[in-house]
Design an enzyme around this catalytic site. Structure first.
Site, PDB file in Angstrom:
ATOM      1  N   SER A 124      40.113  51.988  43.567  1.00  0.00           N
ATOM      2  CA  SER A 124      39.345  51.319  44.615  1.00  0.00           C
ATOM      3  C   SER A 124      39.901  51.666  45.982  1.00  0.00           C
ATOM      4  O   SER A 124      41.107  51.860  46.144  1.00  0.00           O
ATOM      5  CB  SER A 124      39.431  49.794  44.417  1.00  0.00           C
ATOM      6  OG  SER A 124      38.968  49.113  45.561  1.00  0.00           O
ATOM      7  N   TYR A 148      45.087  42.235  43.679  1.00  0.00           N
ATOM      8  CA  TYR A 148      44.116  43.107  43.000  1.00  0.00           C
ATOM      9  C   TYR A 148      44.320  44.555  43.458  1.00  0.00           C
ATOM     10  O   TYR A 148      44.466  45.464  42.650  1.00  0.00           O
ATOM     11  CB  TYR A 148      42.677  42.660  43.293  1.00  0.00           C
ATOM     12  CG  TYR A 148      41.675  43.748  43.017  1.00  0.00           C
ATOM     13  CD1 TYR A 148      41.087  44.461  44.056  1.00  0.00           C
ATOM     14  CD2 TYR A 148      41.352  44.093  41.706  1.00  0.00           C
ATOM     15  CE1 TYR A 148      40.198  45.481  43.806  1.00  0.00           C
ATOM     16  CE2 TYR A 148      40.456  45.116  41.448  1.00  0.00           C
ATOM     17  CZ  TYR A 148      39.888  45.816  42.502  1.00  0.00           C
ATOM     18  OH  TYR A 148      39.021  46.834  42.252  1.00  0.00           O
ATOM     19  N   LYS A 152      45.675  48.131  41.409  1.00  0.00           N
ATOM     20  CA  LYS A 152      45.035  49.452  41.411  1.00  0.00           C
ATOM     21  C   LYS A 152      46.032  50.531  41.851  1.00  0.00           C
ATOM     22  O   LYS A 152      46.128  51.605  41.258  1.00  0.00           O
ATOM     23  CB  LYS A 152      43.800  49.452  42.322  1.00  0.00           C
ATOM     24  CG  LYS A 152      42.630  48.649  41.784  1.00  0.00           C
ATOM     25  CD  LYS A 152      42.118  49.195  40.447  1.00  0.00           C
ATOM     26  CE  LYS A 152      40.871  48.488  39.987  1.00  0.00           C
ATOM     27  NZ  LYS A 152      40.412  48.967  38.661  1.00  0.00           N
TER      28      LYS A 152
HETATM   29  C1  WQD Z   1      31.126  43.531  52.463  1.00  0.00           C
HETATM   30  C2  WQD Z   1      30.865  43.025  53.875  1.00  0.00           C
HETATM   31  C3  WQD Z   1      32.047  40.998  54.401  1.00  0.00           C
HETATM   32  C4  WQD Z   1      29.867  38.508  51.498  1.00  0.00           C
HETATM   33  C5  WQD Z   1      35.148  44.151  48.047  1.00  0.00           C
HETATM   34  C6  WQD Z   1      36.519  44.242  47.487  1.00  0.00           C
HETATM   35  C7  WQD Z   1      36.817  45.658  47.071  1.00  0.00           C
HETATM   36  C8  WQD Z   1      35.714  46.208  46.197  1.00  0.00           C
HETATM   37  C9  WQD Z   1      34.349  46.037  46.822  1.00  0.00           C
HETATM   38  C10 WQD Z   1      36.481  46.172  43.929  1.00  0.00           C
HETATM   39  C11 WQD Z   1      32.123  42.510  54.559  1.00  0.00           C
HETATM   40  C12 WQD Z   1      30.542  40.760  54.398  1.00  0.00           C
HETATM   41  C13 WQD Z   1      30.322  39.574  52.261  1.00  0.00           C
HETATM   42  C14 WQD Z   1      29.181  37.438  52.139  1.00  0.00           C
HETATM   43  C15 WQD Z   1      29.423  38.564  54.243  1.00  0.00           C
HETATM   44  N1  WQD Z   1      35.739  45.621  44.937  1.00  0.00           N
HETATM   45  N2  WQD Z   1      30.094  39.602  53.610  1.00  0.00           N
HETATM   46  N3  WQD Z   1      28.983  37.513  53.495  1.00  0.00           N
HETATM   47  O1  WQD Z   1      35.027  42.998  50.937  1.00  0.00           O
HETATM   48  O2  WQD Z   1      34.216  45.346  51.512  1.00  0.00           O
HETATM   49  O3  WQD Z   1      35.079  44.881  49.231  1.00  0.00           O
HETATM   50  O4  WQD Z   1      34.191  44.647  47.120  1.00  0.00           O
HETATM   51  O5  WQD Z   1      37.080  47.207  43.961  1.00  0.00           O
HETATM   52  O6  WQD Z   1      38.022  45.643  46.369  1.00  0.00           O
HETATM   53  O7  WQD Z   1      37.432  43.914  48.500  1.00  0.00           O
HETATM   54  O8  WQD Z   1      32.892  43.940  49.931  1.00  0.00           O
HETATM   55  O9  WQD Z   1      30.671  42.974  49.555  1.00  0.00           O
HETATM   56  O10 WQD Z   1      32.672  41.414  49.679  1.00  0.00           O
HETATM   57  O11 WQD Z   1      31.851  42.511  51.759  1.00  0.00           O
HETATM   58  O12 WQD Z   1      29.240  38.600  55.479  1.00  0.00           O
HETATM   59  O13 WQD Z   1      28.749  36.432  51.487  1.00  0.00           O
HETATM   60  O14 WQD Z   1      29.974  41.913  53.802  1.00  0.00           O
HETATM   61  O15 WQD Z   1      32.687  40.315  55.471  1.00  0.00           O
HETATM   62  O16 WQD Z   1      32.036  42.849  55.940  1.00  0.00           O
HETATM   63  P1  WQD Z   1      34.353  44.251  50.519  1.00  0.00           P
HETATM   64  P2  WQD Z   1      31.998  42.641  50.158  1.00  0.00           P
END
Ligand code: WQD
Length: 337
Positions: A124, A148, A152
């Site tokens: 990741s 997490y 990885k």
């Molecule tokens: C994306 C954007 C949030 C939810 C995560 C893990 C990473 C990987 C992928 C496993 C950000 C914003 C999110 C919400 C929001 N997983 N957001 N409201 O955090 O980039 O990565 O998932 O490997 O390890 O960290 O993805 O989809 O959670 O967030 O505003 O309800 O959407 O702040 O900018 P992220 P995400």
């Protein structure tokens, strides 16, 4: 060629198994269904119009794993099985180290005992942590900020040492950015067990009426519109990258870490607009405080994936939103719907 897929009933695993079957590989899926549904595999069988072996069990169970390897004699392993919620990993670090790190060590021991020499590992972009520069390339410092992400990184380093110790071995570590989307059939897709942590499944559940509105985590980041920017990658492109990595591992020894993304960033509000366009639904939303641990911007340098694997992403954000909506609108409650 025989490929063992751990965690093959999961979101990315099921899409990858479908592609493997389509390319004529013999597949065995190993899954404990801790965060997946057997129904996903039943639907993969329908889509592929081909059967494959399924064994319910845990990669931490050495005796079980040895039986599977003795029976199936895999040539290669794609290792998806693991826990993947950042927030949960802060609450339960030992559980994450046990499942993700010990489980991977047990798998590698079993591979070597059965002369299985090729592994593609589901890593990741979280291993990079706070960006020192963008886009992230594979030489970026590895400084994960949560348990997490550290699991990885540790598994990457363990696999690298394992490959060094066994000249016959080959390993490809795929660093995913943000996987989203679904197979165009609408029969398989992302089905989070609880309220989604991730943006796109959360938006999809608002659109289908399961959740009331989206909370936008901050709107004063240093980005085009102040909201967080990510490199979303279609799960079908991601599955294709795994097949390219399996082919690469057949012809190359050693260990390579490779980014899998599109090389472009999309903000939360841009993705929200794309989803409204794709679904024809208005997505209610409000801005709230930033989520702890979030970075402003994250997107990949993808030249190494093309240079080594001959792979690049082909699907865009509109495809990701359309396919996600097709899955969610046909399966409002996922596989248990
Ligand atoms: C994306 C954007 C949030 C939810 C995560 C893990 C990473 C990987 C992928 C496993 C950000 C914003 C999110 C919400 C929001 N997983 N957001 N409201 O955090 O980039 O990565 O998932 O490997 O390890 O960290 O993805 O989809 O959670 O967030 O505003 O309800 O959407 O702040 O900018 P992220 P995400």
């Amino acid at each position: 060629m025989r490929v063992l897929v751990t965690g093959g009933a999961g979101y990315i695993g099921s899409h990858t198994v479908l592609k493997l079957l389509g390319q004529g590989y013999e597949v065995l899926v190993l899954d404990n269904y801790a965060n997946s549904s057997p129904q996903a595999l039943a639907r993969v069988k329908i889509l592929a119009q081909r059967g494959f072996d399924i064994r319910e069990g845990d990669v931490c169970d050495a005796a079980f794993l040895n039986d599977v390897f003795a029976d199936f004699r895999p040539d290669a392993v794609i290792h998806f099985a693991g826990l993947k919620a950042v927030g949960e990993s802060n609450q339960e670090p030992l559980h994450y180290y046990k499942k993700n790190v010990s489980g991977s060590i047990t798998l590698l021991e079993c591979m070597q005992a059965h002369d299985c020499r090729q592994i593609v590992f589901s890593s990741s972009a979280t291993v990079y942590g706070e960006a020192e520069y963008l886009p992230y390339d594979e030489a970026h410092p590895l400084q994960p900020t949560n348990p997490y992400g550290r699991t990885k990184l540790f598994v990457e380093e363990i696999i690298r040492d394992w490959a060094k110790s066994w000249p016959a071995a080959s390993a490809v570590l795929l660093r995913y950015f943000n996987p989203v989307g679904a197979d165009p059939s609408g029969l398989i897709g992302e089905d989070p067990r609880a309220i989604p942590n991730n943006l796109v499944p959360y938006i999809a559940q608002v659109a289908v009426g399961r959740l009331d509105h989206l909370n936008v985590f901050g709107d004063d980041y240093d980005t085009r519109d102040g909201t967080g920017e990510r490199d979303y990658i279609h799960v079908e492109d991601l599955a294709d990258a795994h097949l390219a990595a399996v082919r690469y591992a057949q012809d190359h020894k050693g260990c390579e870490a490779i980014n899998i993304g599109t090389g472009h960033g999309t903000t939360v509000l841009e993705l929200l607009a794309a989803f409204e366009e794709a679904s024809g639904k208005k997505i209610a939303h409000q801005t709230v405080a930033k989520r702890e641990g979030d970075v402003a911007r994250s997107f990949a340098s993808v030249s190494k994936a093309y240079d080594l694997l001959g792979w690049r992403a082909e699907r865009d954000v509109a495809d990701m939103c359309r396919s996600t909506w097709n899955w969610q609108s046909n399966n409002p409650f996922g596989y248990d719907g």
